[in-house]
Design a protein around this motif. Structure first.
Motif, PDB file in Angstrom:
ATOM      1  N   ARG A  29       5.656  -0.761  -4.320  1.00  7.32           N
ATOM      2  CA  ARG A  29       5.553  -2.078  -3.688  1.00  7.32           C
ATOM      3  C   ARG A  29       4.493  -2.081  -2.593  1.00  7.32           C
ATOM      4  O   ARG A  29       3.820  -3.088  -2.364  1.00  7.32           O
ATOM      5  CB  ARG A  29       6.907  -2.500  -3.110  1.00  7.32           C
ATOM      6  CG  ARG A  29       7.860  -3.077  -4.140  1.00  7.32           C
ATOM      7  CD  ARG A  29       9.080  -3.685  -3.468  1.00  7.32           C
ATOM      8  NE  ARG A  29      10.012  -4.207  -4.453  1.00  7.32           N
ATOM      9  CZ  ARG A  29       9.911  -5.417  -5.006  1.00  7.32           C
ATOM     10  NH1 ARG A  29       8.891  -6.192  -4.696  1.00  7.32           N
ATOM     11  NH2 ARG A  29      10.806  -5.827  -5.888  1.00  7.32           N
ATOM     12  N   ALA A  30       4.362  -0.955  -1.911  1.00  2.00           N
ATOM     13  CA  ALA A  30       3.362  -0.866  -0.846  1.00  2.00           C
ATOM     14  C   ALA A  30       1.949  -0.956  -1.416  1.00  2.00           C
ATOM     15  O   ALA A  30       1.062  -1.575  -0.819  1.00  2.00           O
ATOM     16  CB  ALA A  30       3.544   0.439  -0.074  1.00  2.00           C
ATOM     17  N   ASP A  31       1.704  -0.343  -2.570  1.00  2.00           N
ATOM     18  CA  ASP A  31       0.366  -0.326  -3.161  1.00  2.00           C
ATOM     19  C   ASP A  31       0.091  -1.504  -4.090  1.00  2.00           C
ATOM     20  O   ASP A  31      -1.062  -1.890  -4.268  1.00  2.00           O
ATOM     21  CB  ASP A  31       0.159   0.979  -3.937  1.00  2.00           C
ATOM     22  CG  ASP A  31      -0.334   2.100  -3.052  1.00  2.00           C
ATOM     23  OD1 ASP A  31      -1.418   2.635  -3.316  1.00  2.00           O
ATOM     24  OD2 ASP A  31       0.377   2.423  -2.082  1.00  2.00           O
ATOM     25  N   PHE A  32       1.162  -2.051  -4.705  1.00  2.00           N
ATOM     26  CA  PHE A  32       0.993  -3.140  -5.676  1.00  2.00           C
ATOM     27  C   PHE A  32       1.935  -4.307  -5.348  1.00  2.00           C
ATOM     28  O   PHE A  32       2.809  -4.652  -6.144  1.00  2.00           O
ATOM     29  CB  PHE A  32       1.265  -2.636  -7.095  1.00  2.00           C
ATOM     30  CG  PHE A  32       0.447  -1.446  -7.493  1.00  2.00           C
ATOM     31  CD1 PHE A  32      -0.863  -1.611  -7.921  1.00  2.00           C
ATOM     32  CD2 PHE A  32       0.983  -0.167  -7.430  1.00  2.00           C
ATOM     33  CE1 PHE A  32      -1.624  -0.508  -8.292  1.00  2.00           C
ATOM     34  CE2 PHE A  32       0.224   0.933  -7.793  1.00  2.00           C
ATOM     35  CZ  PHE A  32      -1.089   0.766  -8.224  1.00  2.00           C
ATOM     36  N   PRO A  33       1.750  -4.924  -4.177  1.00  2.00           N
ATOM     37  CA  PRO A  33       2.679  -6.004  -3.783  1.00  2.00           C
ATOM     38  C   PRO A  33       2.590  -7.224  -4.695  1.00  2.00           C
ATOM     39  O   PRO A  33       3.530  -8.018  -4.761  1.00  2.00           O
ATOM     40  CB  PRO A  33       2.226  -6.332  -2.360  1.00  2.00           C
ATOM     41  CG  PRO A  33       0.791  -5.915  -2.312  1.00  2.00           C
ATOM     42  CD  PRO A  33       0.697  -4.700  -3.177  1.00  2.00           C
ATOM     43  N   GLU A  34       1.454  -7.379  -5.395  1.00  2.00           N
ATOM     44  CA  GLU A  34       1.269  -8.571  -6.232  1.00  2.00           C
ATOM     45  C   GLU A  34       1.876  -8.418  -7.619  1.00  2.00           C
ATOM     46  O   GLU A  34       2.009  -9.390  -8.354  1.00  2.00           O
ATOM     47  CB  GLU A  34      -0.227  -8.884  -6.367  1.00  2.00           C
ATOM     48  CG  GLU A  34      -1.014  -7.978  -7.318  1.00  2.00           C
ATOM     49  CD  GLU A  34      -1.317  -6.592  -6.740  1.00  2.00           C
ATOM     50  OE1 GLU A  34      -1.976  -5.807  -7.438  1.00  2.00           O
ATOM     51  OE2 GLU A  34      -0.895  -6.300  -5.603  1.00  2.00           O
ATOM     52  N   LEU A  35       2.245  -7.190  -8.001  1.00  2.00           N
ATOM     53  CA  LEU A  35       2.788  -6.956  -9.344  1.00  2.00           C
ATOM     54  C   LEU A  35       4.310  -6.989  -9.340  1.00  2.00           C
ATOM     55  O   LEU A  35       4.948  -6.388  -8.486  1.00  2.00           O
ATOM     56  CB  LEU A  35       2.329  -5.601  -9.881  1.00  2.00           C
ATOM     57  CG  LEU A  35       0.875  -5.494 -10.355  1.00  2.00           C
ATOM     58  CD1 LEU A  35       0.622  -4.102 -10.916  1.00  2.00           C
ATOM     59  CD2 LEU A  35       0.555  -6.538 -11.409  1.00  2.00           C
ATOM     60  N   LYS A  36       4.849  -7.691 -10.316  1.00  2.00           N
ATOM     61  CA  LYS A  36       6.294  -7.702 -10.489  1.00  2.00           C
ATOM     62  C   LYS A  36       6.696  -6.541 -11.396  1.00  2.00           C
ATOM     63  O   LYS A  36       5.892  -5.949 -12.077  1.00  2.00           O
ATOM     64  CB  LYS A  36       6.735  -9.025 -11.121  1.00  2.00           C
ATOM     65  CG  LYS A  36       6.431 -10.244 -10.262  1.00  2.00           C
ATOM     66  CD  LYS A  36       6.888 -11.513 -10.947  1.00  2.00           C
ATOM     67  CE  LYS A  36       6.591 -12.744 -10.098  1.00  2.00           C
ATOM     68  NZ  LYS A  36       7.019 -14.001 -10.765  1.00  2.00           N
ATOM     69  N   GLY A  37       7.980  -6.230 -11.402  1.00  2.00           N
ATOM     70  CA  GLY A  37       8.467  -5.207 -12.317  1.00  2.00           C
ATOM     71  C   GLY A  37       8.785  -3.883 -11.675  1.00  2.00           C
ATOM     72  O   GLY A  37       9.186  -2.951 -12.364  1.00  2.00           O
ATOM     73  N   PHE A  38       8.600  -3.788 -10.334  1.00  2.00           N
ATOM     74  CA  PHE A  38       8.863  -2.518  -9.672  1.00  2.00           C
ATOM     75  C   PHE A  38      10.070  -2.595  -8.734  1.00  2.00           C
ATOM     76  O   PHE A  38      10.184  -1.803  -7.802  1.00  2.00           O
ATOM     77  CB  PHE A  38       7.626  -2.044  -8.899  1.00  2.00           C
ATOM     78  CG  PHE A  38       6.441  -1.791  -9.787  1.00  2.00           C
ATOM     79  CD1 PHE A  38       6.592  -1.100 -10.980  1.00  2.00           C
ATOM     80  CD2 PHE A  38       5.191  -2.245  -9.436  1.00  2.00           C
ATOM     81  CE1 PHE A  38       5.503  -0.862 -11.809  1.00  2.00           C
ATOM     82  CE2 PHE A  38       4.093  -2.009 -10.258  1.00  2.00           C
ATOM     83  CZ  PHE A  38       4.252  -1.323 -11.449  1.00  2.00           C
ATOM     84  N   SER A  39      10.960  -3.541  -8.997  1.00  2.00           N
ATOM     85  CA  SER A  39      12.206  -3.599  -8.238  1.00  2.00           C
ATOM     86  C   SER A  39      13.099  -2.454  -8.671  1.00  2.00           C
ATOM     87  O   SER A  39      12.916  -1.863  -9.746  1.00  2.00           O
ATOM     88  CB  SER A  39      12.920  -4.928  -8.468  1.00  2.00           C
ATOM     89  OG  SER A  39      13.333  -5.024  -9.825  1.00  2.00           O
TER      90      SER A  39
END
Length: 351
Positions: free
Chosen positions: A65-75
Protein backbone atom coordinates in the motif's frame (compact mmCIF):
# COMPACT_ATOMS: atom_id res chain seq x y z
CA UNK A 1 11.01 -14.13 14.48
CA UNK A 2 10.89 -10.76 12.76
CA UNK A 3 9.73 -10.71 9.16
CA UNK A 4 11.76 -7.59 8.36
CA UNK A 5 14.94 -9.41 7.40
CA UNK A 6 17.18 -8.76 4.42
CA UNK A 7 15.75 -11.89 2.79
CA UNK A 8 12.22 -10.54 3.14
CA UNK A 9 13.28 -7.16 1.74
CA UNK A 10 14.84 -8.83 -1.29
CA UNK A 11 11.70 -10.89 -1.80
CA UNK A 12 9.52 -7.79 -1.44
CA UNK A 13 11.58 -5.91 -4.01
CA UNK A 14 11.16 -8.81 -6.43
CA UNK A 15 7.40 -8.72 -5.85
CA UNK A 16 7.29 -4.96 -6.45
CA UNK A 17 9.20 -5.38 -9.72
CA UNK A 18 6.62 -7.91 -10.89
CA UNK A 19 3.78 -5.56 -9.98
CA UNK A 20 5.40 -2.65 -11.82
CA UNK A 21 5.99 -4.77 -14.91
CA UNK A 22 2.29 -5.65 -15.02
CA UNK A 23 0.94 -2.35 -13.70
CA UNK A 24 -0.30 -1.20 -17.10
CA UNK A 25 -2.34 -4.37 -17.50
CA UNK A 26 -3.60 -4.35 -13.93
CA UNK A 27 -4.66 -0.71 -14.10
CA UNK A 28 -7.10 -1.46 -16.93
CA UNK A 29 -8.11 -4.74 -15.28
CA UNK A 30 -7.61 -7.18 -18.14
CA UNK A 31 -9.32 -10.13 -16.51
CA UNK A 32 -6.98 -12.93 -17.55
CA UNK A 33 -3.92 -10.89 -16.52
CA UNK A 34 -5.49 -9.99 -13.20
CA UNK A 35 -6.49 -13.56 -12.33
CA UNK A 36 -3.11 -14.84 -13.46
CA UNK A 37 -1.35 -12.29 -11.28
CA UNK A 38 -3.50 -13.20 -8.26
CA UNK A 39 -2.60 -16.86 -8.81
CA UNK A 40 1.11 -16.04 -8.78
CA UNK A 41 0.72 -13.73 -5.77
CA UNK A 42 -1.16 -16.44 -3.87
CA UNK A 43 1.58 -18.93 -4.73
CA UNK A 44 4.31 -16.59 -3.46
CA UNK A 45 2.45 -15.89 -0.21
CA UNK A 46 1.65 -19.56 0.38
CA UNK A 47 5.28 -20.59 -0.06
CA UNK A 48 6.78 -17.79 2.05
CA UNK A 49 4.35 -18.16 4.97
CA UNK A 50 6.22 -21.32 5.89
CA UNK A 51 9.32 -19.15 6.31
CA UNK A 52 8.00 -15.95 7.87
CA UNK A 53 4.81 -17.08 9.57
CA UNK A 54 1.18 -15.94 9.74
CA UNK A 55 1.97 -12.22 9.99
CA UNK A 56 3.37 -12.14 6.46
CA UNK A 57 0.11 -10.97 4.86
CA UNK A 58 -0.23 -8.01 7.24
CA UNK A 59 3.33 -6.94 6.46
CA UNK A 60 2.85 -7.31 2.69
CA UNK A 61 -0.34 -5.26 2.84
CA UNK A 62 1.45 -2.46 4.67
CA UNK A 63 4.44 -2.42 2.32
CA UNK A 64 2.50 -2.68 -0.95
CA UNK A 65 0.00 0.00 0.00
CA UNK A 66 2.90 2.34 0.71
CA UNK A 67 4.39 1.82 -2.77
CA UNK A 68 1.17 1.31 -4.77
CA UNK A 69 -1.55 3.41 -3.10
CA UNK A 70 -3.43 3.76 -6.41
CA UNK A 71 -3.78 0.01 -7.01
CA UNK A 72 -6.60 -2.01 -5.55
CA UNK A 73 -6.29 -5.66 -4.60
CA UNK A 74 -3.70 -5.47 -1.84
CA UNK A 75 -6.04 -5.43 1.15
CA UNK A 76 -5.54 -8.07 3.80
CA UNK A 77 -8.78 -9.80 2.81
CA UNK A 78 -7.88 -9.92 -0.89
CA UNK A 79 -4.35 -11.15 -0.18
CA UNK A 80 -5.92 -13.98 1.83
CA UNK A 81 -8.23 -14.72 -1.09
CA UNK A 82 -5.19 -14.90 -3.40
CA UNK A 83 -3.57 -17.43 -1.09
CA UNK A 84 -6.79 -19.43 -0.84
CA UNK A 85 -7.21 -19.29 -4.63
CA UNK A 86 -3.79 -20.87 -5.11
CA UNK A 87 -4.12 -23.52 -2.40
CA UNK A 88 -7.62 -24.54 -3.54
CA UNK A 89 -6.60 -25.30 -7.14
CA UNK A 90 -2.89 -26.10 -6.96
CA UNK A 91 -3.28 -29.90 -6.99
CA UNK A 92 -5.15 -29.87 -10.31
CA UNK A 93 -3.87 -26.87 -12.26
CA UNK A 94 -0.74 -25.99 -10.34
CA UNK A 95 1.91 -27.13 -12.79
CA UNK A 96 -0.11 -26.03 -15.80
CA UNK A 97 -0.62 -22.63 -14.22
CA UNK A 98 3.07 -22.31 -13.43
CA UNK A 99 3.93 -23.20 -17.04
CA UNK A 100 1.39 -20.71 -18.34
CA UNK A 101 2.45 -17.89 -16.04
CA UNK A 102 6.15 -18.09 -16.77
CA UNK A 103 7.63 -14.84 -18.06
CA UNK A 104 4.41 -13.05 -17.05
CA UNK A 105 2.55 -14.42 -20.09
CA UNK A 106 -1.08 -14.56 -19.04
CA UNK A 107 -3.58 -16.00 -21.51
CA UNK A 108 -6.96 -17.73 -21.48
CA UNK A 109 -6.97 -21.36 -22.50
CA UNK A 110 -9.48 -24.19 -22.20
CA UNK A 111 -7.30 -25.71 -19.50
CA UNK A 112 -7.66 -22.68 -17.25
CA UNK A 113 -11.35 -21.80 -16.94
CA UNK A 114 -10.61 -19.73 -13.81
CA UNK A 115 -9.09 -17.10 -16.08
CA UNK A 116 -12.35 -16.75 -18.02
CA UNK A 117 -14.52 -15.41 -15.20
CA UNK A 118 -14.15 -12.25 -13.05
CA UNK A 119 -12.28 -12.30 -9.77
CA UNK A 120 -15.46 -11.74 -7.76
CA UNK A 121 -17.01 -14.85 -9.35
CA UNK A 122 -13.85 -16.81 -8.59
CA UNK A 123 -13.96 -15.78 -4.93
CA UNK A 124 -17.57 -16.95 -4.63
CA UNK A 125 -16.76 -20.31 -6.16
CA UNK A 126 -13.56 -21.31 -4.37
CA UNK A 127 -14.83 -20.01 -1.03
CA UNK A 128 -18.14 -21.91 -1.25
CA UNK A 129 -17.36 -25.07 -3.24
CA UNK A 130 -16.65 -28.28 -1.34
CA UNK A 131 -14.08 -29.50 -3.86
CA UNK A 132 -12.61 -28.80 -7.28
CA UNK A 133 -15.25 -30.84 -9.15
CA UNK A 134 -17.96 -28.60 -7.75
CA UNK A 135 -15.88 -25.48 -8.44
CA UNK A 136 -15.28 -26.41 -12.09
CA UNK A 137 -19.01 -27.14 -12.48
CA UNK A 138 -19.93 -23.61 -11.41
CA UNK A 139 -17.16 -22.09 -13.55
CA UNK A 140 -18.45 -23.98 -16.61
CA UNK A 141 -22.06 -23.00 -15.94
CA UNK A 142 -21.05 -19.35 -15.40
CA UNK A 143 -19.19 -19.23 -18.72
CA UNK A 144 -21.94 -21.00 -20.68
CA UNK A 145 -24.84 -19.03 -19.17
CA UNK A 146 -23.19 -15.63 -18.65
CA UNK A 147 -24.28 -15.53 -14.99
CA UNK A 148 -23.87 -12.33 -13.03
CA UNK A 149 -22.32 -12.60 -9.59
CA UNK A 150 -25.77 -12.41 -7.95
CA UNK A 151 -27.13 -15.23 -10.11
CA UNK A 152 -24.05 -17.34 -9.40
CA UNK A 153 -24.50 -16.77 -5.66
CA UNK A 154 -28.15 -17.84 -5.96
CA UNK A 155 -27.23 -21.03 -7.82
CA UNK A 156 -24.58 -21.94 -5.26
CA UNK A 157 -26.99 -21.25 -2.40
CA UNK A 158 -29.61 -23.52 -3.98
CA UNK A 159 -26.96 -26.30 -4.33
CA UNK A 160 -27.36 -26.60 -8.08
CA UNK A 161 -24.30 -28.86 -8.30
CA UNK A 162 -25.93 -31.58 -6.20
CA UNK A 163 -29.28 -31.26 -8.06
CA UNK A 164 -28.24 -31.09 -11.72
CA UNK A 165 -28.89 -34.26 -13.70
CA UNK A 166 -30.31 -36.12 -10.68
CA UNK A 167 -33.92 -36.62 -11.85
CA UNK A 168 -35.24 -40.16 -12.27
CA UNK A 169 -35.70 -40.63 -16.02
CA UNK A 170 -36.05 -43.26 -18.74
CA UNK A 171 -33.98 -41.26 -21.25
CA UNK A 172 -31.39 -43.99 -21.85
CA UNK A 173 -34.16 -46.29 -23.09
CA UNK A 174 -36.18 -43.72 -25.04
CA UNK A 175 -33.63 -41.28 -26.53
CA UNK A 176 -30.53 -41.89 -28.66
CA UNK A 177 -27.05 -40.91 -27.50
CA UNK A 178 -25.82 -38.22 -27.02
CA UNK A 179 -29.31 -36.66 -26.77
CA UNK A 180 -30.18 -38.87 -23.78
CA UNK A 181 -27.16 -37.64 -21.80
CA UNK A 182 -27.83 -34.01 -22.71
CA UNK A 183 -31.48 -34.34 -21.71
CA UNK A 184 -30.50 -36.00 -18.41
CA UNK A 185 -28.20 -33.11 -17.52
CA UNK A 186 -30.98 -30.66 -18.35
CA UNK A 187 -33.18 -31.91 -15.50
CA UNK A 188 -32.71 -31.32 -11.77
CA UNK A 189 -33.92 -32.98 -8.62
CA UNK A 190 -35.28 -31.28 -6.66
CA UNK A 191 -36.39 -28.06 -8.32
CA UNK A 192 -36.31 -25.20 -5.82
CA UNK A 193 -39.09 -22.65 -6.21
CA UNK A 194 -38.18 -20.60 -3.15
CA UNK A 195 -39.51 -17.48 -4.88
CA UNK A 196 -43.06 -18.83 -4.39
CA UNK A 197 -44.96 -18.59 -1.10
CA UNK A 198 -48.25 -20.25 -0.23
CA UNK A 199 -50.68 -20.65 2.62
CA UNK A 200 -52.33 -24.05 2.88
CA UNK A 201 -54.47 -25.33 1.35
CA UNK A 202 -53.29 -24.68 -2.21
CA UNK A 203 -53.61 -26.60 -5.46
CA UNK A 204 -51.56 -27.22 -8.59
CA UNK A 205 -53.28 -24.34 -10.41
CA UNK A 206 -52.10 -21.94 -7.67
CA UNK A 207 -48.53 -23.12 -8.23
CA UNK A 208 -48.88 -22.74 -12.01
CA UNK A 209 -50.23 -19.22 -11.60
CA UNK A 210 -47.34 -18.09 -9.44
CA UNK A 211 -44.75 -19.77 -11.65
CA UNK A 212 -46.00 -17.81 -14.65
CA UNK A 213 -46.17 -14.63 -12.58
CA UNK A 214 -42.50 -15.15 -11.71
CA UNK A 215 -41.60 -16.50 -15.16
CA UNK A 216 -38.09 -14.99 -15.19
CA UNK A 217 -37.11 -16.74 -11.95
CA UNK A 218 -38.90 -19.90 -13.08
CA UNK A 219 -36.91 -19.99 -16.33
CA UNK A 220 -33.69 -19.40 -14.38
CA UNK A 221 -34.44 -22.43 -12.19
CA UNK A 222 -35.37 -24.56 -15.22
CA UNK A 223 -32.06 -23.69 -16.86
CA UNK A 224 -30.74 -22.39 -20.14
CA UNK A 225 -32.70 -23.22 -23.29
CA UNK A 226 -36.29 -23.30 -22.01
CA UNK A 227 -38.71 -21.08 -23.96
CA UNK A 228 -42.23 -20.69 -22.56
CA UNK A 229 -45.03 -21.71 -24.95
CA UNK A 230 -48.18 -21.79 -22.84
CA UNK A 231 -50.03 -22.54 -19.61
CA UNK A 232 -52.98 -24.94 -19.65
CA UNK A 233 -52.10 -25.55 -23.28
CA UNK A 234 -55.17 -26.88 -25.11
CA UNK A 235 -55.15 -30.11 -27.13
CA UNK A 236 -58.12 -31.89 -28.64
CA UNK A 237 -57.85 -35.67 -28.95
CA UNK A 238 -60.83 -37.68 -30.24
CA UNK A 239 -63.24 -34.76 -29.63
CA UNK A 240 -62.10 -34.54 -26.00
CA UNK A 241 -60.35 -31.47 -24.62
CA UNK A 242 -57.09 -31.84 -22.69
CA UNK A 243 -54.99 -29.15 -21.04
CA UNK A 244 -51.26 -29.42 -20.40
CA UNK A 245 -50.13 -27.67 -17.23
CA UNK A 246 -47.10 -26.01 -18.87
CA UNK A 247 -45.60 -26.34 -22.34
CA UNK A 248 -42.06 -25.24 -23.22
CA UNK A 249 -39.72 -25.57 -26.18
CA UNK A 250 -36.08 -26.36 -25.47
CA UNK A 251 -33.84 -24.56 -27.95
CA UNK A 252 -30.79 -26.75 -27.29
CA UNK A 253 -32.56 -30.12 -27.24
CA UNK A 254 -34.75 -29.00 -30.18
CA UNK A 255 -37.91 -30.45 -28.69
CA UNK A 256 -41.11 -29.58 -26.85
CA UNK A 257 -41.15 -30.13 -23.09
CA UNK A 258 -44.38 -30.84 -21.21
CA UNK A 259 -44.29 -30.06 -17.49
CA UNK A 260 -47.00 -31.49 -15.25
CA UNK A 261 -47.32 -30.36 -11.63
CA UNK A 262 -48.61 -32.61 -8.85
CA UNK A 263 -48.86 -31.22 -5.34
CA UNK A 264 -48.72 -34.78 -3.97
CA UNK A 265 -46.37 -37.75 -3.79
CA UNK A 266 -45.67 -39.49 -7.11
CA UNK A 267 -47.94 -42.39 -8.06
CA UNK A 268 -47.48 -44.57 -11.18
CA UNK A 269 -50.73 -43.36 -12.74
CA UNK A 270 -49.15 -39.93 -13.28
CA UNK A 271 -46.59 -41.43 -15.67
CA UNK A 272 -49.32 -43.02 -17.78
CA UNK A 273 -51.19 -39.76 -18.17
CA UNK A 274 -48.01 -37.85 -19.05
CA UNK A 275 -47.17 -40.53 -21.62
CA UNK A 276 -50.55 -39.84 -23.26
CA UNK A 277 -49.85 -36.10 -23.33
CA UNK A 278 -46.46 -36.65 -24.96
CA UNK A 279 -48.05 -38.78 -27.68
CA UNK A 280 -50.59 -36.04 -28.31
CA UNK A 281 -47.93 -33.32 -28.59
CA UNK A 282 -45.81 -35.48 -30.90
CA UNK A 283 -48.83 -35.97 -33.18
CA UNK A 284 -50.51 -32.57 -33.01
CA UNK A 285 -47.77 -30.03 -32.26
CA UNK A 286 -44.32 -31.43 -33.05
CA UNK A 287 -42.80 -30.62 -36.45
CA UNK A 288 -40.86 -33.11 -38.56
CA UNK A 289 -37.48 -31.58 -37.64
CA UNK A 290 -38.22 -31.51 -33.90
CA UNK A 291 -36.81 -34.18 -31.59
CA UNK A 292 -39.23 -36.35 -29.54
CA UNK A 293 -41.20 -34.43 -26.93
CA UNK A 294 -39.94 -34.80 -23.34
CA UNK A 295 -42.09 -34.85 -20.22
CA UNK A 296 -41.16 -33.58 -16.76
CA UNK A 297 -43.37 -34.60 -13.85
CA UNK A 298 -42.87 -32.39 -10.79
CA UNK A 299 -44.15 -33.87 -7.50
CA UNK A 300 -43.83 -32.93 -3.86
CA UNK A 301 -42.27 -36.31 -3.01
CA UNK A 302 -41.32 -39.62 -4.63
CA UNK A 303 -39.80 -43.00 -3.94
CA UNK A 304 -36.96 -43.43 -6.43
CA UNK A 305 -37.33 -47.23 -6.74
CA UNK A 306 -41.07 -46.97 -7.34
CA UNK A 307 -40.52 -44.16 -9.85
CA UNK A 308 -37.87 -46.09 -11.80
CA UNK A 309 -40.19 -49.10 -11.86
CA UNK A 310 -43.09 -46.98 -13.15
CA UNK A 311 -40.98 -45.50 -15.99
CA UNK A 312 -39.37 -48.79 -17.03
CA UNK A 313 -41.81 -49.69 -19.83
CA UNK A 314 -42.96 -46.18 -20.73
CA UNK A 315 -42.07 -45.58 -24.40
CA UNK A 316 -41.95 -41.78 -24.25
CA UNK A 317 -39.00 -39.87 -22.71
CA UNK A 318 -39.86 -38.46 -19.31
CA UNK A 319 -38.33 -37.62 -15.97
CA UNK A 320 -39.70 -37.27 -12.46
CA UNK A 321 -38.39 -34.72 -9.96
CA UNK A 322 -39.48 -33.29 -6.66
CA UNK A 323 -40.02 -29.59 -6.15
CA UNK A 324 -39.67 -27.41 -3.09
CA UNK A 325 -41.36 -24.13 -2.30
CA UNK A 326 -41.93 -21.84 0.66
CA UNK A 327 -45.06 -22.43 2.71
CA UNK A 328 -46.39 -19.88 5.17
CA UNK A 329 -48.92 -20.30 7.94
CA UNK A 330 -52.54 -19.38 7.14
CA UNK A 331 -53.91 -16.23 8.74
CA UNK A 332 -56.16 -18.09 11.20
CA UNK A 333 -53.08 -19.84 12.66
CA UNK A 334 -50.94 -16.72 12.59
CA UNK A 335 -53.46 -14.91 14.78
CA UNK A 336 -53.04 -17.56 17.49
CA UNK A 337 -49.25 -17.19 17.62
CA UNK A 338 -47.59 -14.65 19.93
CA UNK A 339 -46.23 -11.50 18.33
CA UNK A 340 -42.57 -10.46 18.53
CA UNK A 341 -43.53 -7.83 21.08
CA UNK A 342 -45.30 -10.41 23.26
CA UNK A 343 -42.29 -12.74 23.14
CA UNK A 344 -39.95 -9.89 24.10
CA UNK A 345 -42.23 -8.97 27.01
CA UNK A 346 -42.17 -12.55 28.30
CA UNK A 347 -38.38 -12.63 28.05
CA UNK A 348 -38.16 -9.45 30.11
CA UNK A 349 -40.29 -11.11 32.80
CA UNK A 350 -37.93 -14.09 32.88
CA UNK A 351 -34.95 -11.77 33.29
Amino acid sequence: MSILTSEYKDWLNELKLRIRSEQAKLSIVVNSALIGFYWELGKMISEKEFVWGSKLIQQIEKDLRADFPELKGFSISNLKYCRRFYTFYKSSIGQQAVDQLQDNKYSITENHPTLQIPWGHNILIFSKAEDQNEAFFYIKETIENGWSRDVLALQIKSKLYSRQGKAVTNFKNTLPNPLSDLAQQTLKDPYVFDFLTFSKPFQEKDIERQLITHITKFLLELGKGFAFVGQQYHLEVGETDYYLDLLFYHTKLKCYVVIELKNTKFIPEYAGKLNFYLSAVDTLVKQDDDKPTIGILLCRDKNNFETEFALRDINKPMGVSEFELTEILPDNLKSNLPSIEEIEEELKKLE
